[in-house]
Scaffold this active site. Structure first.
Site, mmCIF file in Angstrom:
data_model
loop_
_atom_site.group_PDB
_atom_site.id
_atom_site.type_symbol
_atom_site.label_atom_id
_atom_site.label_comp_id
_atom_site.label_asym_id
_atom_site.label_seq_id
_atom_site.Cartn_x
_atom_site.Cartn_y
_atom_site.Cartn_z
ATOM 1 N N CYS A 118 87.338 47.817 16.400
ATOM 2 C CA CYS A 118 86.226 46.850 16.438
ATOM 3 C C CYS A 118 86.814 45.450 16.320
ATOM 4 O O CYS A 118 87.636 45.191 15.426
ATOM 5 C CB CYS A 118 85.246 47.132 15.306
ATOM 6 S SG CYS A 118 83.959 45.863 15.117
ATOM 7 N N HIS A 137 84.270 43.830 25.546
ATOM 8 C CA HIS A 137 84.488 43.501 24.136
ATOM 9 C C HIS A 137 83.822 44.573 23.280
ATOM 10 O O HIS A 137 82.598 44.710 23.290
ATOM 11 C CB HIS A 137 83.912 42.117 23.805
ATOM 12 C CG HIS A 137 84.619 41.007 24.502
ATOM 13 N ND1 HIS A 137 83.975 40.024 25.209
ATOM 14 C CD2 HIS A 137 85.950 40.733 24.615
ATOM 15 C CE1 HIS A 137 84.842 39.164 25.712
ATOM 16 N NE2 HIS A 137 86.062 39.586 25.378
ATOM 17 N N HIS A 242 39.927 14.667 24.120
ATOM 18 C CA HIS A 242 39.784 13.239 23.804
ATOM 19 C C HIS A 242 39.324 12.408 24.991
ATOM 20 O O HIS A 242 39.601 11.205 25.038
ATOM 21 C CB HIS A 242 41.102 12.687 23.266
ATOM 22 C CG HIS A 242 42.297 12.982 24.141
ATOM 23 N ND1 HIS A 242 42.494 12.379 25.363
ATOM 24 C CD2 HIS A 242 43.343 13.833 23.969
ATOM 25 C CE1 HIS A 242 43.613 12.835 25.904
ATOM 26 N NE2 HIS A 242 44.152 13.721 25.081
ATOM 27 N N CYS A 287 35.064 -19.169 -6.277
ATOM 28 C CA CYS A 287 35.542 -20.526 -6.031
ATOM 29 C C CYS A 287 36.990 -20.529 -5.567
ATOM 30 O O CYS A 287 37.610 -19.479 -5.418
ATOM 31 C CB CYS A 287 35.393 -21.357 -7.298
ATOM 32 S SG CYS A 287 36.468 -20.815 -8.642
ATOM 33 N N CYS A 292 47.018 -16.646 -10.925
ATOM 34 C CA CYS A 292 47.862 -15.490 -10.632
ATOM 35 C C CYS A 292 47.948 -14.579 -11.853
ATOM 36 O O CYS A 292 48.246 -15.041 -12.965
ATOM 37 C CB CYS A 292 49.256 -15.959 -10.216
ATOM 38 S SG CYS A 292 50.403 -14.603 -9.871
ATOM 39 N N CYS A 300 45.135 -23.953 -6.096
ATOM 40 C CA CYS A 300 43.970 -24.052 -5.200
ATOM 41 C C CYS A 300 44.181 -23.178 -3.971
ATOM 42 O O CYS A 300 45.218 -23.241 -3.319
ATOM 43 C CB CYS A 300 43.758 -25.503 -4.785
ATOM 44 S SG CYS A 300 42.467 -25.722 -3.524
ATOM 45 N N CYS A 316 37.914 -28.701 -1.528
ATOM 46 C CA CYS A 316 39.217 -29.274 -1.887
ATOM 47 C C CYS A 316 39.383 -30.590 -1.125
ATOM 48 O O CYS A 316 39.552 -30.591 0.108
ATOM 49 C CB CYS A 316 40.340 -28.311 -1.558
ATOM 50 S SG CYS A 316 41.996 -28.970 -1.912
#
Length: 490
Positions: A118, A137, A242, A287, A292, A300, A316
């Site tokens: 083999c 083979h 679709h 306003c 932050c 502003c 402003c």
């Protein structure tokens, strides 16, 4: 097509007010009908179709079914291509596929009587306990079994070559059957059947969950097919049906709906950077005095300057004064400053986002309605059953089922009509005509839904049937118009 009075006809709707329906020219002589033939195959029918195709090739080429199966898998089940190349050069085709045997009764393996070594385990093995292809083979049956089992479990069944290094000889189906266990061979056959569908350009799986059916058709582009499970899908891209949007538009739309770039699009349109720390700040009302949350900087919203010195919370003076100066400067010099460019870009993004959300909201609305279709179907069936038990036969209430199915088809078309409409240029002639067709279909679909809710639906049977036909006409007109052009080319 637009602009001629005879392009419009009155569609009668029973006793209701007449509705105008835009009708396109019928299919011209010589053109193919938009309806195509297709077949839905159950798992058992898939296997029978595959076996029939293998046997046809075996009979035509006068080879064994095992070799015919290998040839078809090598050419991805493209029978016409196989015919063409085989009759041009049979030897080259067989060599390319790793086959040698050409007649149905020829041996596919060598007859080994004497013992030999083999090439895998290097053990001396008796002849009957070995197997070798025409490449000579030799391998023992245990090594063959291990090799083939690994290949099959990994799904490599399109072509299994001889285990020898660089050997191109293909292992016939009969050898696989004789050398592996029964359960492994059954798995091998399942993989071969799967390759029959997945590698075949004319067959595709139904994409519905838990459905094992397949659809086969000769029309490969833009074909909407319906499986026996009820799912309608596009044969080209395997997405749900679709129309009137094409596959490319649906692909771009799905990417747009799921892409993170839309988040960035929204941020650019609705937020500004804190001038100190740079974090995104959203103003959703109130306003112009911004604080932050991260760095506590007060500034502003309008002029992006520190809040100190501002006296009016809703106007402003600095921003307005700067805008006046910029306007005067713009008259002298049309080049925009960096700030003006950013503002222009922000406004453009905001308008683009608002436009997108209009179409996306309508798309989601019809998507939700279609997801509720199983419940609506059960509701209609319950109504039909109740009417049958009272005073009617199945034939007399069948129109309810037809109307419900037509509503689902129209809702599907309307869902993707907003995808198609999104990619049409606004204020164009094509857009105006399409929106008209879209609104007409929406109105008729809504009327059909309302009439089905009537407690005396049997007395309005004729009206319902007529309205179902009208919805069918308007749906087909919309799709036909998109496919053949909503406006004439100048």
């Amino acid at each position: 097509m637009m602009g001629q009075d005879d392009d419009f006809v009155v569609c009668e709707d029973g006793d209701e007010v007449d509705e105008w329906c835009y009708v396109f020219d019928p299919v011209l002589e010589g053109e193919e009908s938009p309806r195509v033939n297709f077949s839905c195959l159950t798992p058992e029918e898939i296997i029978q179709t595959q076996k029939r195709q293998i046997q046809e090739i075996a009979d035509l080429l006068v080879i064994s079914p095992s070799n015919a199966s290998n040839l078809l898998r090598h050419y991805q089940w493209k029978t016409e291509l196989l015919h063409q190349r085989y009759w041009d050069n049979p030897e080259a085709v067989l060599k390319e596929a790793g086959l040698v045997c050409t007649t149905p009764d020829a041996d596919e393996v060598l007859t080994l009587e004497s013992p030999g070594e083999c090439l895998v385990c290097c053990e001396e093995v008796a002849g009957p306990e070995c197997c070798a292809l025409k490449c000579h083979h030799r391998f023992c049956n245990d090594c063959w079994n291990s090799y083939l089992t690994v290949k099959i479990k990994e799904g490599e069944v399109a072509r299994i070559n001889c285990p020898a290094v660089n050997c191109k000889f293909s292992v016939p189906d009969t050898v696989v059957r004789d050398l592996v266990d029964k359960d492994i061979y059954e798995k091998y056959l399942r993989f071969v059947t799967r390759s029959f569908v997945e590698d075949n350009a004319q067959i595709t799986w139904c994409p519905a969950p838990r459905c094992g059916n397949a659809i086969t058709t000769d029309m490969l582009k833009g074909t909407v097919v319906q499986c026996r499970c009820g799912f309608r899908f596009c044969f080209s891209c395997h997405n749900e049906a679709h129309s009137p949007a094409n596959c490319e538009q649906v692909k771009n739309w799905q990417k747009k709906c799921s892409d993170d770039s839309e988040t960035g699009h929204w941020l650019g349109a609705n937020t500004k950077d804190c001038p100190r720390c740079g974090v995104f700040v959203e103003k959703n009302g109130g306003c112009n005095h911004m604080t932050c949350r991260q760095c506590k900087h007060e500034w502003c919203w309008m002029c992006i300057k520190p809040w100190k010195g501002h006296t009016d919370y809703y106007a402003c003076a600095r921003y307005e004064k700067a805008q006046k100066k910029k306007a005067e400067k713009l008259k002298k010099n049309k080049k925009q400053s960096k700030m003006e460019q950013l503002e222009a870009q922000r406004e453009e993004k905001r308008k683009a986002l608002e436009r997108y959300l209009i179409y996306y909201t309508k798309y989601l609305d019809y998507d939700a309605k279609l997801k509720n279709s199983p419940a609506e179907t059960e509701k209609a069936q319950a109504k039909m059953k109740a009417l049958q038990s009272e005073q009617s036969t199945l034939a007399e209430v069948k129109f309810i089922e037809a109307a419900v199915e037509m509503i689902f088809e129209c809702q599907s078309v309307l869902k993707y009509s907003y995808v198609y409409s999104y990619y049409i240029e606004d204020n164009s002639s094509e857009k105006h005509i399409f929106v008209f067709l879209q609104e007409e279909l929406e109105k008729t679909t809504q009327n059909l839904m309302e009439i089905l809710e009537s407690p005396v639906i049997l007395t309005r049977r004729t009206e319902t049937v007529d309205l179902t036909k009208l919805a069918q006409t308007k749906k087909d007109n919309l799709i036909y118009g998109v496919q053949h052009g909503l406006v004439e080319n100048e």
